[in-house]
Design a protein around this motif. Structure first.
Motif, PDB file in Angstrom:
ATOM      1  N   ARG A  61      -2.404  -0.646   3.316  1.00 42.93           N
ATOM      2  CA  ARG A  61      -3.078   0.642   3.511  1.00 42.93           C
ATOM      3  C   ARG A  61      -2.143   1.798   3.114  1.00 42.93           C
ATOM      4  N   GLU A  62      -0.853   1.690   3.490  1.00 44.32           N
ATOM      5  CA  GLU A  62       0.131   2.717   3.129  1.00 44.32           C
ATOM      6  C   GLU A  62       0.276   2.836   1.607  1.00 44.32           C
ATOM      7  N   ILE A  63       0.257   1.699   0.923  1.00 42.60           N
ATOM      8  CA  ILE A  63       0.357   1.701  -0.541  1.00 42.60           C
ATOM      9  C   ILE A  63      -0.816   2.470  -1.143  1.00 42.60           C
ATOM     10  N   ALA A  64      -2.016   2.163  -0.680  1.00 46.05           N
ATOM     11  CA  ALA A  64      -3.214   2.832  -1.204  1.00 46.05           C
ATOM     12  C   ALA A  64      -3.209   4.322  -0.871  1.00 46.05           C
ATOM     13  N   GLU A  65      -2.832   4.675   0.346  1.00 47.91           N
ATOM     14  CA  GLU A  65      -2.803   6.085   0.742  1.00 47.91           C
ATOM     15  C   GLU A  65      -1.767   6.869  -0.069  1.00 47.91           C
ATOM     16  N   ALA A  66      -0.589   6.273  -0.266  1.00 50.05           N
ATOM     17  CA  ALA A  66       0.448   6.939  -1.060  1.00 50.05           C
ATOM     18  C   ALA A  66      -0.009   7.133  -2.504  1.00 50.05           C
ATOM     19  N   ALA A  67      -0.673   6.124  -3.047  1.00 54.50           N
ATOM     20  CA  ALA A  67      -1.163   6.225  -4.428  1.00 54.50           C
ATOM     21  C   ALA A  67      -2.226   7.318  -4.546  1.00 54.50           C
ATOM     22  N   GLN A  68      -3.096   7.412  -3.563  1.00 55.60           N
ATOM     23  CA  GLN A  68      -4.145   8.431  -3.603  1.00 55.60           C
ATOM     24  C   GLN A  68      -3.585   9.832  -3.394  1.00 55.60           C
ATOM     25  N   GLU A  69      -2.683   9.978  -2.425  1.00 56.48           N
ATOM     26  CA  GLU A  69      -2.178  11.305  -2.079  1.00 56.48           C
ATOM     27  C   GLU A  69      -1.106  11.799  -3.036  1.00 56.48           C
ATOM     28  N   TRP A  70      -0.166  10.914  -3.406  1.00 52.24           N
ATOM     29  CA  TRP A  70       0.973  11.317  -4.208  1.00 52.24           C
ATOM     30  C   TRP A  70       0.895  10.866  -5.664  1.00 52.24           C
ATOM     31  N   GLY A  71       0.253   9.737  -5.902  1.00 47.35           N
ATOM     32  CA  GLY A  71       0.229   9.178  -7.246  1.00 47.35           C
ATOM     33  C   GLY A  71       1.372   8.206  -7.487  1.00 47.35           C
ATOM     34  N   PHE A  72       2.333   8.159  -6.590  1.00 48.06           N
ATOM     35  CA  PHE A  72       3.455   7.229  -6.683  1.00 48.06           C
ATOM     36  C   PHE A  72       4.141   7.154  -5.333  1.00 48.06           C
ATOM     37  N   PHE A  73       5.069   6.197  -5.207  1.00 46.06           N
ATOM     38  CA  PHE A  73       5.781   5.999  -3.949  1.00 46.06           C
ATOM     39  C   PHE A  73       7.032   5.190  -4.234  1.00 46.06           C
ATOM     40  N   GLU A  74       7.933   5.164  -3.272  1.00 45.53           N
ATOM     41  CA  GLU A  74       9.171   4.403  -3.400  1.00 45.53           C
ATOM     42  C   GLU A  74       9.043   3.143  -2.556  1.00 45.53           C
ATOM     43  N   VAL A  75       9.602   2.044  -3.049  1.00 50.15           N
ATOM     44  CA  VAL A  75       9.536   0.789  -2.305  1.00 50.15           C
ATOM     45  C   VAL A  75      10.934   0.261  -2.014  1.00 50.15           C
ATOM     46  N   VAL A  76      11.058  -0.419  -0.870  1.00 49.49           N
ATOM     47  CA  VAL A  76      12.289  -1.121  -0.518  1.00 49.49           C
ATOM     48  C   VAL A  76      11.908  -2.550  -0.166  1.00 49.49           C
ATOM     49  N   ASN A  77      12.889  -3.417  -0.146  1.00 50.80           N
ATOM     50  CA  ASN A  77      12.654  -4.841   0.125  1.00 50.80           C
ATOM     51  C   ASN A  77      11.561  -5.384  -0.798  1.00 50.80           C
ATOM     52  N   HIS A  78      11.739  -5.086  -2.081  1.00 54.43           N
ATOM     53  CA  HIS A  78      10.746  -5.399  -3.113  1.00 54.43           C
ATOM     54  C   HIS A  78      10.914  -6.780  -3.722  1.00 54.43           C
ATOM     55  N   GLY A  79      12.003  -7.448  -3.415  1.00 51.61           N
ATOM     56  CA  GLY A  79      12.196  -8.793  -3.928  1.00 51.61           C
ATOM     57  C   GLY A  79      13.007  -8.878  -5.206  1.00 51.61           C
ATOM     58  N   VAL A  80      13.424  -7.727  -5.776  1.00 53.70           N
ATOM     59  CA  VAL A  80      14.287  -7.767  -6.954  1.00 53.70           C
ATOM     60  C   VAL A  80      15.708  -7.983  -6.428  1.00 53.70           C
TER      61      VAL A  80
END
Length: 194
Positions: A61-80
């Motif tokens: 839900r946070e991913i979708a909300e960030a994409a809608q409100e900001w258009g982008f977001f920062e991620v941590v613990n992404h598996g890289v």
């Protein structure tokens, strides 16, 4: 000795000459107004996606909300893997330390063709708009043509493969949470890396 940096001063000489003219730059004033506000980008811990139930759902839900409100977001613990990120950083430093003419004409030892190198702020119309930028743009669709057996090519392909899988996962989440058909974003923006 060959210069390593782009010809910044000669390229932007007109902007430096015009800097002392008292004419205000409307675009710069608008940018300054934005700088007065502080923005904190959404930071999303993707490790919660591996959990069951409410924590995974909340993360999606946070991913979708960030994409809608900001258009982008920062991620941590992404598996890289951190080791891969550090190795990539070291290889990037080596690439950017090459002489300017080699970067512009292509770094053949790294399989970068001419035209992949970008620098500066081409759209700047006054000094306040200048931001230092130097980049090699290697489209994911061109990854398979990087045939070299050097550390940079190997690292880049490995990194691209991992990040592509991450992008696919995020695209799936966005499609579902934003009410789109499964695969909607994946089909439109996530190329396949071999």
């Amino acid at each position: 000795m060959e210069p390593f940096d782009p010809p910044f001063l000669s390229f932007y000489n007109k902007l430096f000459d015009n800097h002392f003219i008292d004419e205000p730059c409307v675009k710069c004033n608008e940018i300054e107004a934005l700088h007065e506000c502080e923005f904190e980008l959404p930071l999303i811990d993707l490790s919660r996606l591996k959990e069951d139930g409410l924590r995974s759902e909340a993360c999606q839900r946070e991913i979708a909300e960030a994409a809608q409100e900001w258009g982008f977001f920062e991620v941590v613990n992404h598996g890289v893997p951190l080791e891969l990120l550090e190795e990539m950083r070291c290889e990037q430093v080596k690439a950017f330390k090459k002489p300017f003419h080699q970067k512009v004409n292509g770094l053949h030892d790294l399989d970068f063709l001419a035209g992949n190198y970008r620098w500066g702020t081409p759209s700047a119309t006054c000094l306040r708009q200048l931001a230092w930028s130097e980049a090699f743009h290697v489209p994911l669709t061109d990854m398979s043509t990087m045939g070299g057996v050097n550390t940079f090519s190997t690292m880049t392909k490995q990194y691209a493969k991992i990040v592509s899988k991450l992008a696919e996962k995020l695209a799936e989440i966005l499609a579902e949470k934003l009410g789109r058909e499964p695969g909607f974003f994946k089909e439109k923006c996530v190329p396949t890396i071999s």
